[in-house]
Write a protein that holds these residues in place. Structure first.
Motif, PDB file in Angstrom:
ATOM      1  N   THR A   1      -5.719   1.762  -2.900  1.00  0.00           N
ATOM      2  CA  THR A   1      -6.725   2.209  -2.169  1.00  0.00           C
ATOM      3  C   THR A   1      -7.305   1.264  -1.102  1.00  0.00           C
ATOM      4  N   TYR A   2      -7.322   0.053  -1.449  1.00  0.00           N
ATOM      5  CA  TYR A   2      -7.299  -1.040  -0.279  1.00  0.00           C
ATOM      6  C   TYR A   2      -5.998  -1.635   0.021  1.00  0.00           C
ATOM      7  N   ARG A   3      -6.107  -1.858   1.179  1.00  0.00           N
ATOM      8  CA  ARG A   3      -4.893  -2.347   1.907  1.00  0.00           C
ATOM      9  C   ARG A   3      -4.638  -3.751   1.720  1.00  0.00           C
ATOM     10  N   LEU A   4      -5.901  -4.554   2.178  1.00  0.00           N
ATOM     11  CA  LEU A   4      -5.991  -5.930   1.741  1.00  0.00           C
ATOM     12  C   LEU A   4      -6.795  -6.244   0.204  1.00  0.00           C
TER      13      LEU A   4
ATOM     14  N   GLN B   1       0.910  -1.189  -0.087  1.00  0.00           N
ATOM     15  CA  GLN B   1       0.004   0.057   0.084  1.00  0.00           C
ATOM     16  C   GLN B   1       0.881   1.281   0.036  1.00  0.00           C
TER      17      GLN B   1
END
Lengths: 319, 274
Positions: free
Chosen positions: A163-166, A157
């Motif tokens: 945008t999305y960590r996972l 990230q």
């Protein structure tokens, strides 16, 4: 001088011994068959039970459904909703995306390492590289998943500004770490088993080590390398813990590789423990199991066919 | 370990209810952990009593109580009208004890400038109608949603209570536990999550307003126990009639300071205001 080395009276022991070994050999086959029958049996209400079909028919699991009159039709996995939605498409897509990223990450690294280890590395170097890579296979997948969840996700990230960590990239790379040793081991063994006579012939014609490796050994070992890649892909499809922990598990239909995604295997792992026994949801989870089973079966079968062809082409024999 | 072993052997070798000191608690999956801890602590000081805890959901617990299959039913909801009627026809006088309160807090990243949210905004956020923090007066950044897996009681409660039964936004990332939600929000400046109220070290709580003109209420033990915090529910024990004997002793203990300590440790709020 006796005509026989072994006395005929011991034949019945041999007979029993042979049958015993045969039973052992078939035990694995029967186990797989029984597992498949069990899983498929729990999934059959989808095809036979009208009550279950109202919620989850093949049609509803495959095609876009319109759930509200004012909204466009969509693929949706929302099994615990007032109106349960069981589209498998988001899960299938998630599985494929994770496996593709894992392959893109792992295959070049593993094949490169195998070529280096089999062809160019000094004996001493090779004795370090090979065990270390194979050690990767010994890491439990839950540890890889934990690493991806805590360390890799933050790193990716920060580096890429995701945008999305996972997300599926994170899960795919962790998955790649798990399948590198599979591809590496099979590919390296394949290159080592190319007959010395072929190498010698190439050298006798004046080829340098690079030419020997890339024009002689690599094509001859290609079936083995392909087998490694196929095995790795099969593992990537079925692997559960890593994607469960690292992918974010949101069932989205998107082409993006940095969105979150939910895979077939992770869905079973996350939902089966609490599902109401005998409900449509329960049957759908077993249907997913059946799909996964068939999917990996077809992949392995396809890989096997490719292998056969390559073998005929490069070695001129049928085995 | 020894107690677990003796419990198993008791279950194996004695018919159900044959031993005098056995209390069965069945019901809500949300409450299983709480009930187990309560039972463990209670059995430490009351060695003659064996408490058997099992889950299965509030509905199956209530059904078991009505059928006489369990002495105590743990439930995170009240009885439905149908259940009340069935209980009446079977001659079961349902006695209600509120054992704890469960408040659901909304988690934000520590750097998030949003102070409070209305219940309506919360619904819009989790159903994908509001997708950017600037719509709430924050920075121009996307809202990243974190939730619980769909088998969690909190998932269902939040969906019913806040989303009014609507589906969660598909991009909401489901996580396996409250700790995972806290971890995710703590590492995501754009994140929002929900879960129990005893986790505030690495994240920040959003204050909750019932509507635009209402007062902001923070999720803390005092506000949950005086019922002013809007996202909270009562966790009940249901019994057949007034408790007597060992069951009464157990319930009294649960509501005593010793029991309340276990309630707090499990992440819930005791019934009596502090």
């Amino acid at each position: 001088m006796t005509p026989y080395q072994f006395k005929p009276k011991s034949r019945w022991r041999e007979f029993l011994g042979e049958k015993f070994i045969a039973v052992n050999a078939f035990a694995a086959l029967i186990a797989i068959l029984l597992i498949f029958i069990f899983i498929f049996k729990e999934a059959t209400p989808i095809f036979t039970n009208g009550e279950v079909q109202k919620e989850a028919s093949l049609n509803k699991m495959t095609f876009k459904q319109q759930f509200q009159p004012d909204k466009p039709a969509k693929w949706s996995w929302q099994p615990n909703s007032d109106l349960p939605k069981y589209s498998l498409w988001p899960l299938f897509l998630g599985t494929i995306k994770a496996a593709i990223i894992a392959m893109l990450f792992a295959a070049p690294l593993a094949i490169g390492a195998a070529i280096y280890s089999a062809e160019f590395a000094s004996r001493r170097m090779r004795e370090i590289i090979k065990p270390v890579i194979e050690l990767l296979a010994g890491i439990p997948s839950v540890v890889l998943g934990f690493f991806a969840l805590i360390v890799l996700a933050t790193f990716l990230q920060d580096v890429f500004g995701l945008t999305y960590r996972l997300n599926i990239l994170n899960a795919g790379i962790a998955l790649g770490l798990a399948i590198i040793p599979i591809i590496f081991t099979v590919a390296e063994d394949a290159m080592n088993s190319v007959p010395t006579s072929l190498r010698d012939a190439a050298r006798a014609l004046g080829a340098n080590p690079w030419q020997v490796s890339f024009t002689m050994v690599l094509p001859a070992a290609l079936p083995g390398i392909a087998a490694g890649v196929v095995l790795g892909f099969g593992r990537a499809i079925g692997e559960t813990m890593i994607v469960l922990m690292a992918s974010g598990n949101a069932a989205i239909v998107s082409a993006s590789f940095i969105d979150s995604a939910r895979t077939l295997s992770a869905t079973i792992a996350a939902e089966l423990a609490e599902v109401v026994f005998g409900s449509a949801h329960y049957n759908v989870l077993f249907f997913i199991g059946t799909v996964l089973f068939l999917f990996t079966f077809v992949i392995n079968l396809g890989g096997e066919l490719v292998l056969q062809r390559l073998k005929i082409r490069f070695q001129g024999k049928l085995t | 370990m020894l107690r677990l072993f003796s419990l198993i052997s008791v279950l194996l070798f004695l018919p159900q209810g044959a031993m005098a000191g056995q209390i069965t608690v069945k019901g809500s999956d949300t409450m299983v952990r709480l009930c187990q801890r309560l039972a463990e602590e209670y059995m430490k000081s009351h060695k003659q009593t064996v408490i058997q805890v099992s889950g299965g959901g509030s509905s199956s617990g209530i059904a078991a109580l009505i059928n006489g299959a369990t002495r105590v039913c743990a439930s995170s909801r009240l009885l439905t009208d149908a259940e009340t009627r069935t209980a009446a026809t079977k001659g079961v006088k349902v006695h209600q004890v509120v054992v704890a309160l469960d408040g659901i807090a909304i988690y934000l990243h520590k750097s998030n400038p949003i102070a409070d949210l209305t219940l309506g905004q919360l619904r819009d956020i989790y159903t994908d109608r509001i997708t950017n923090w600037k719509e709430l007066g924050g920075p121009d950044r996307p809202i990243i949603l974190y939730g619980r897996e769909n088998n969690s009681g909190t998932y269902t409660y939040f969906q019913k209570q806040i989303l009014g039964g609507e589906d969660y936004a598909e991009r909401c990332e489901p996580l396996p536990g409250t700790a995972a939600v806290v971890h995710a929000v703590a590492h995501d400046v754009n994140g929002i999550g929900y879960g129990g109220i005893a986790w505030a070290t690495t994240i920040r709580y959003a204050g909750i307003k019932v509507n635009d003109s209402a007062q902001t209420v923070l999720p803390n033990a005092a506000n949950v126990s005086d019922r002013s915090y809007p996202i909270s529910r009562e966790l009940h024990f249901f019994l057949n009639g007034e408790p007597t004997g060992e069951t009464k002793e157990f319930i009294d203990w649960v509501l005593s300071p010793a029991g309340e300590k276990v309630v707090v440790e499990s992440g819930y709020v005791p019934v009596r205001a502090k």
